[in-house]
Each structure stands twice: as C-alpha cells, then as structure tokens.
Scaffold this motif. Structure first.
Motif, mmCIF file in Angstrom:
data_model
loop_
_atom_site.group_PDB
_atom_site.id
_atom_site.type_symbol
_atom_site.label_atom_id
_atom_site.label_comp_id
_atom_site.label_asym_id
_atom_site.label_seq_id
_atom_site.Cartn_x
_atom_site.Cartn_y
_atom_site.Cartn_z
ATOM 1 N N PRO A 1 1.539 -0.199 -3.684
ATOM 2 C CA PRO A 1 1.098 -0.569 -2.205
ATOM 3 C C PRO A 1 1.788 -1.644 -1.797
ATOM 4 O O PRO A 1 1.992 -2.657 -2.585
ATOM 5 N N ALA B 1 -1.533 -3.873 0.716
ATOM 6 C CA ALA B 1 -2.947 -3.558 0.662
ATOM 7 C C ALA B 1 -3.845 -4.828 0.533
ATOM 8 O O ALA B 1 -4.176 -4.962 -0.537
ATOM 9 N N LEU C 1 -8.848 -3.065 -2.381
ATOM 10 C CA LEU C 1 -8.473 -1.765 -2.973
ATOM 11 C C LEU C 1 -8.841 -1.775 -4.600
ATOM 12 O O LEU C 1 -8.256 -2.581 -5.205
ATOM 13 N N LEU D 1 -5.792 0.520 6.372
ATOM 14 C CA LEU D 1 -5.407 1.345 5.263
ATOM 15 C C LEU D 1 -6.441 1.632 4.038
ATOM 16 O O LEU D 1 -6.373 2.784 3.516
ATOM 17 N N LEU D 2 -7.398 0.826 3.999
ATOM 18 C CA LEU D 2 -8.347 1.143 2.695
ATOM 19 C C LEU D 2 -9.303 2.064 3.119
ATOM 20 O O LEU D 2 -10.041 2.655 2.372
ATOM 21 N N ARG E 1 -1.379 7.113 6.582
ATOM 22 C CA ARG E 1 -1.872 6.414 5.312
ATOM 23 C C ARG E 1 -0.405 6.249 4.491
ATOM 24 O O ARG E 1 -0.246 4.902 4.065
ATOM 25 N N TRP F 1 1.125 2.605 3.424
ATOM 26 C CA TRP F 1 1.044 2.409 2.187
ATOM 27 C C TRP F 1 2.132 1.630 1.523
ATOM 28 O O TRP F 1 2.241 0.508 0.729
#
Length: 792
Positions: free
Chosen positions: A341, A344, A326, A374-375, A421, A425
């Motif tokens: 985050p 992540a 990220l 997630l990314l 998302r 996060w």
C-alpha cells in the motif's frame, strides 16, 4: 385639623402605627445609605479573598486609602440624604391605606353646631364610624426597592462577592490588613508569629479550596495535583516549613515567608514553631480513563456504520477518539492489492461526548461514513482512546473488524469501485486499471445503460491511459473521485424507462443474493425493486388505456397475474434472502424474471399500414436523428483515443465529412423537424415539454460543433451526451402527447365503441376480440419511453 396628641380613640392603633414608623426608618436609611453598605460589603469580600496577599505594598496602601475615601463619601452623602421620619408621617401613611381616612377624622374637632344637640349626635355617630374603620388598621410595609437608584445592581454584586468569599475564602484574611500599618510586622512579632495556608485542588476535580488554619482534623485527603500555598508572618526563621508531599529536590529555604508547591505523594506537612500545626496528608490518585467498544458494529444500507462504546473516569472524560488502521496481515493480497500500500493512512475520528457536565460514565455511539476511504470494505483495527482533564489517556484493545462501506450491487458499479480501490492502493496499478476499464467498456450494449456514465468513463480511461506511468497524487485523487461519481451514477441510475429501472433493480437483487447482503441492504433493494415494478405496471396500464391487471403468456397460453400475486412473490423473495436461503431465493428470482420477460409490454403508436400521419413521420425522423447522434458520439470518442484529430475524423461511410460538419448537419436536420410543424402534441403540456427538450438538444449540438471545430473533444463529448439526453426526453414527451391525442380522436370518432373483451377472451397476441366481427384493437400498443423498440 388638630396636630396635637392623638385622641384616646387612636390608642387602639398604637401597635400598627409604631410598626409603620419603624418601616419608614428602614426605608429612608436604606435609600440614603445603600452606597455605604455596598462599599463595606465589597471591601470585606475582597479582603476575605486575600487580595492584599497578592498585591505589592504600595498597591495595597493605595487601595485601602481609596476604599476609605469612598466609604467616607458614602457616609456623608447618606447623612445629607437622610430625613428623620416623624409620628405624623407614619400616621398619614397608615391613614392613606384606610377608606375615608378615618385617622384624620378622629383628630378633627367639630367646627360648628357645638351647642346643637342634633349636630353633636351626628358628630358622635361619625366619630364612632371612623373609630370602627380605624380599628381595622394594619402596619404599612416599607418600600425597600432600590432599582431606580441602583440600576446596575451594584449591591447584589457586592453581596455575591462576600458570600463567595465566605464559601471559598476566610474572614481571617482580613487580619492581613494589619501588615499595611506602620510597624505591622513588629506588632505581630510582639504578639507572636502567625501563618496562613491554603490547599487548592485542581479545578477539574470540582473540590473546594481548604483554609488550613480552619482544618481541625490532622489527617487530610487531597487529590493529586493539589496546590499548597503558605505565608509566614514575623521575623524570618521564627516559622519553618517541613513537608514530604511534593517530592521536590530543589526546594527553597524552609524559613522563606512564601511557599508554593504541588502535592504529588502522600506524606507529612508541618509548620514548625510557636502556634505551628502538622497534618498527615493522603494523596487521592487520579486514575486514567477506561474505554471499550460494546456490541457488534451495525452497518447501514448506504454504507454508514454505528459502533457503541463506553468510557469512564473518576473525574470525567474530557474527549475521545478512535484510530482506524489497515490490518495488513488480515488483508487478502490479490489482484490490485498485491503491491504494498502506498498511502494507507490511519483514519482518526472524534468520539461523540454527552453535553452533560458529569462525564464520569459515558455510553455513546459513534456514527460515521467512510465509504469513500481506501479502508472501506477492508480489514482494519479500531483502537478507542479516552483522555481526561489531567491529560491522561486510556486505550482499548484493538478491535479487529471489516470497515463497512457502501455496497454496489450493479456489476459495472462494483467493478468501478474495485478499480478505484486499486488506484488508491498504489499508483503503480494505473496501467492495469486502465486496461481493465477498457475491457469493461469494450462492448457496452446491454451492459452499460447510462449514456452519460459511459461517456464520462471513456474520457477518464483516455486520461488515465495517457498518464499511467507519470500519475501524481493530486491527479490520482481527482480520478478516484470521478470514478466514485460515475459508479454512483451507474448504481443509482438515471433511467427514464420504467422497464430499464426494473431490469436494473432485478440485477442488483441478483448481486445481493450472491454476495450475502445485510438485512438493511436487502430491505432497501427490495423496496427499490417494488417501486420499479409498481412504476412499470402503472405505465403499462396507462398505455393500455385502462387499469387492467398485467397479462403474461406462458407456453403459448394466455393468463393473468394480479398485483397482489406479484407482491406476494416479492415478499417471499425478501423473506428467503433474510433467512439466508440463497438457492431458493435465486430460484424464485429466476421465476420472477421469466414472468416479467413474458409480460405484455404494451408500447407503440398503434399506427396502421403505410407511412402514417405527419406526426408519425416526424417521430421517425427524431428517432433517426437520435441514432445518428449516437454514432457521431462514438466516432468522437474513437478520435479522442486515437489522438487530437477531431476535425479530420470521418464517418463510418467514408463520406469525407469531418466530425464538426456531421454535427452541423445533424443540428440542421433537427431544426427542420422542429420548425416543420409536423411534431405531435401542439398545445398539450407534454408536447410543449418535448419541444423544450428539442430546443435544449439543438443548443447542445451547436456547442458540440463549436468544440469539435476547436479540437476540444472532451467538451464536445459532454455536449453530445447532453444532446442525446435531451433528444430522448423530447421523444418520450412527444410520444406521450401523441398517444393522448390519438385516444382523444378515437373517442370523438366513435372508433372505441366496441366493449372490452371479458377476462380470457383475447387472441394469442393479447388483442381484444370485442363483441363484433372485428378482430384486434385500435388502441396504441407501443407508446412510452422509446418508440423505436417496436420489435420487442
């Protein structure tokens, strides 16, 4: 037959006969002594590889004695098996290859008629003919095949061993055999000192081993990591090693008999003493691999991505990987991303490598799908790395990009993915996510078309709301997976109505225009819209009873629009979207929507005034059951949100019925309709399918009632959703069967005798005027997926 010397006529075949005899010798020697020469060749191969140099003295003696015993046995065995070939045997073999065995005839004598001139003339003619045939004799090749005697191919194994030893070893190593004899060292000392040395480059370089005594040049270029091995024979101290290529600080005494070390730097290597040698060694370094991404990242319509890369190494790339992390500095921190985050983690992907042996230059493409990570759709850095066989790693400069992910064009699906998302996060976003999802599902009419998705989403909201402050990671992962599945259900659709599919496709195209979709996504969305439009117009034509063009009404004036005109509008819309002309595309999309909204939706049953036929009444009863089941599902979900009071909940009318009792009543109502015999389409395939769907709805209602009595509201909601889906399917199939039945009856009764009106001769409501005084049409105007939307 005369077995003496050959007649003078046989002298002309002396050369073929001699060669055939030699072939017999070769054949019999080979067959008798193949074990002997197989053992000798294998022993030479092992000695050339220096096997004795790596064995203890006792093992060397044992191996030598065992080998000599085996060789002696093979020699005795061959002597017993060998049979010396004779000239007669060669003559017979040669004669067997000729027609009529002329050689035997030439060696024969006349048995009778020796005094008869006529018999003598015949005998002379016969011998002349046989002599002519004998003159054509050719040597017979020996049969040297040993497959029947050596079924395992031991002779080939031994030969391969010797050839390999000659390529990578040295016959000089056979001299080490003298060390096994008594006084071997003293004998060598008497003849002077001796030494051996080998240079073995690393296997991944593919370079051969070198026997140092055979190297004429004093300058050697060796790859870094080459292993040097030296052995000194004779009295200790007679030969001394001197080297500056290993960089060792704890080297053993230079006079030791055995030295092994690795070349790490350029320098000198020398064996000092009588018969010594010296070399200047230059080290060839092993550079680290290089790797770089090439070109822009390609994004597929379904969220997968492709990224090309190149890698190179002097000896070949062993493996590669890319780390996707990220890029927090480039991330827009708003809404659910304002918190730090929580989890992540970087994603590591293995890079594809070619199957070929030579990997000094690699040109490949990474192809993967990280839509669920997630990314996805966030700024990231991609760092490519390549590793060679020496464990050296080269890395690229970080590539800054936005990681592609699946694009959701349905507004509800896009909202669910955004909430998913936020939940991934940071789990502290759970209360906010639950609140937003409640707002999204507050008024679902016209917005959420998928009933199953709606019910599953509301169950998820209840569970998330209850655990918002105590949400653990495993439960969070289960909920995010459920959100993904619901979003897919909404995006891909589970719609039975062609009109609903068309509206959903139009909504997705609208979102694509606003969000700037990629060319691949535009192509996929336009194809979906084209398919939905084709399906809708086909169903409309089938319901109208003929394949006429769809009619639209604009400003009260009747008009026709052809399929080709609609296709041209879609092609123009796709072109404008690809060219980035957003405003023009939105304007054309609005025009297309208005045209489709004004299109005649010919759905209905075509029933007249009054109550209609028994089939019509049964269909109305099914429609009422469907609406009552929908209301019961809403009340069940309301009780699920308010607490475990499923059996105490009442209907909206306050009748005092529990949810389970209401479900039981609806099941009984459906059973009456199923068993009453008034359902249309008896004997029709569509009618039979509709009845099977109603049976499935009844079973689902029974399971829902049982779950409601047990207080298991989540299971009850699932079964109620299944019942709703089955009811819709049954109504749809029964309606189509009823339409087919009505059209057949109208054709038999002569009710369709009037001709269709020519184009343009329709009344303002789109009905055919015909050629008689009758106004209107007898054809059903509302048959299809939902018979209770007649008002549309």
């Amino acid at each position: 037959m005369d077995q003496g010397k050959p007649e003078p006529a046989l002298r002309q075949i002396a050369a073929p006969l001699r060669l055939t005899l030699y072939g017999l010798w070769a054949e019999r020697l080979t067959r008798a002594f193949w074990p002997l020469w197989t053992l000798v060749i294998a022993a030479l191969g092992l000695l050339s590889f220096g096997v004795l140099d790596h064995l203890p003295l006792e093992a060397g003696w044992f191996g030598l004695i065992a080998t000599l015993i085996c060789i002696l046995w093979a020699a005795l065995h061959g002597w017993r098996q060998f049979e010396r070939p004779t000239l007669d045997q060669a003559l017979n073999r040669l004669d067997a290859t000729l027609p009529g065995r002329p050689l035997a005839a030439l060696r024969d004598t006349q048995a009778t008629g020796a005094d008869d001139p006529a018999a003598q003339a015949v005998w002379a003619a016969h011998r002349a003919r046989m002599a002519t045939r004998a003159a054509a004799a050719k040597p017979v090749e020996p049969n040297l095949r040993l497959a029947s005697r050596d079924p395992y191919g031991l002779r080939y194994m031994a030969l391969t061993l010797l050839v390999t030893a000659l390529l990578f070893g040295s016959l000089w190593r056979v001299a080490s055999l003298s060390d096994l004899g008594p006084g071997g060292s003293a004998a060598q000392a008497a003849t002077g000192p001796a030494w051996e040395g080998w240079a073995q480059p690393p296997a991944y370089t593919g370079k051969p081993a070198l026997y140092l005594a055979d190297q004429v040049e004093e300058a050697l270029v060796l790859p870094v990591g080459t292993k040097l091995s030296l052995r000194f024979y004779g009295e200790p101290g007679t030969l001394i090693l001197a080297e500056t290529v290993s960089g060792r600080t704890d080297a053993p005494p230079a006079s030791d008999a055995v030295h092994e070390f690795t070349v790490t730097q350029s320098g000198r290597l020398s064996v000092q003493g009588d018969s010594g040698r010296e070399w200047l060694i230059t080290v060839q370094p092993d550079t680290s691999p290089a790797i770089e991404p090439t070109g822009a990242m390609d994004r597929e319509a379904d969220g997968r991505f492709k990224q090309a890369f190149t890698a190179s190494d002097d000896y070949g790339v062993l493996r590669g990987e890319v780390v996707i992390a990220l890029d927090l500095d480039q991330t827009i921190r708003r809404h659910g991303l304002t918190l730090p985050p929580e989890d992540a983690k970087p994603v590591t992907l293995d890079l594809p490598m070619p199957m070929k042996r030579d990997r000094s230059s690699v040109n490949q493409t990474l192809f993967d799908d990280l839509s669920k990570d997630l990314l996805a759709n966030l700024p990231v850095t991609m760092t490519f790395a390549a590793t060679d066989a020496a464990s050296q790693t080269g890395r690229s400069q970080p590539l800054k990009t936005t990681l592609p992910g699946r694009r959701f064009f349905d507004p509800l699906a896009a909202a669910l993915i955004e909430m998913r998302r936020d939940l991934m996060w940071n789990r502290q976003n759970a209360p906010r996510v639950a609140q937003i999802l409640k707002a999204v599902t507050f008024a679902p009419e016209g917005f959420i078309r998928n009933e199953k998705a709606y019910l599953r989403l509301r169950v998820l909201i209840t569970s998330l709301d209850a655990r918002a402050t105590t949400l653990d990671a495993p439960t969070r992962d289960e909920m995010t997976e459920e959100l993904w599945q619901i979003a897919l259900m909404v995006e891909e659709g589970d719609l039975a109505s062609a009109l609903e599919r068309l509206k959903r496709a139009q909504d997705r195209v609208d979102e694509a225009i606003k969000n700037g979709a990629s060319p691949a996504e535009i192509e996929a969305l336009m194809q979906e819209m084209q398919d939905a439009l084709d399906d809708y117009m086909r169903q409309q034509a089938e319901q109208n009873g003929k394949t006429e063009e769809p009619q639209t009404s604009e400003n009260g004036q009747s008009m026709q629009m052809s399929q080709d005109q609609l296709n041209q509008m879609l092609q123009k819309l796709e072109q404008l979207m690809k060219e980035g002309k957003t405003a023009e595309a939105q304007e054309l999309m609005q025009q297309l929507r208005e045209l489709m909204d004004n299109m005649r939706v010919t759905q209905g049953e075509g029933q007249g005034s009054g109550q209609g036929s028994p089939g019509d009444q049964a269909m109305k009863g099914l429609g009422q059951t469907l609406r009552d089941q929908q209301g019961l599902s809403d009340d069940s979900f309301r009780d699920l949100q308010n607490g475990p009071e499923g059996e105490q909940g009442e209907g909206e009318q306050g009748t005092g019925e529990t949810l389970a009792e209401r479900q039981k009543r609806l099941q009984q109502q459906l059973d009456q309709l199923r068993n009453g015999g008034d359902l249309p389409g008896a004997g029709d395939p569509k009618g039979q399918e509709g009845r099977r769907e109603l049976d499935r709805a009844g079973r689902a209602m029974e399971d829902a009632e049982r779950a409601l009595r047990d207080g298991n509201l989540p299971d009850a909601l699932d079964k109620q959703a299944e019942a709703l889906d089955a009811l819709r399917g049954g109504i749809r199939n029964l309606g189509e069967a009823q339409q087919a039945q009505n059209e057949e009856q109208n054709g038999q009764n002569g009710q369709a005798a009037t001709k269709d009106a020519p184009d343009g001769q329709r009344d303002p409501l789109g009905r055919e005027t015909g050629q008689s005084a009758q106004m209107g049409t007898d054809r059903s105007m509302l048959q299809g997926t939902d018979v209770y939307r007649r008002a549309q």
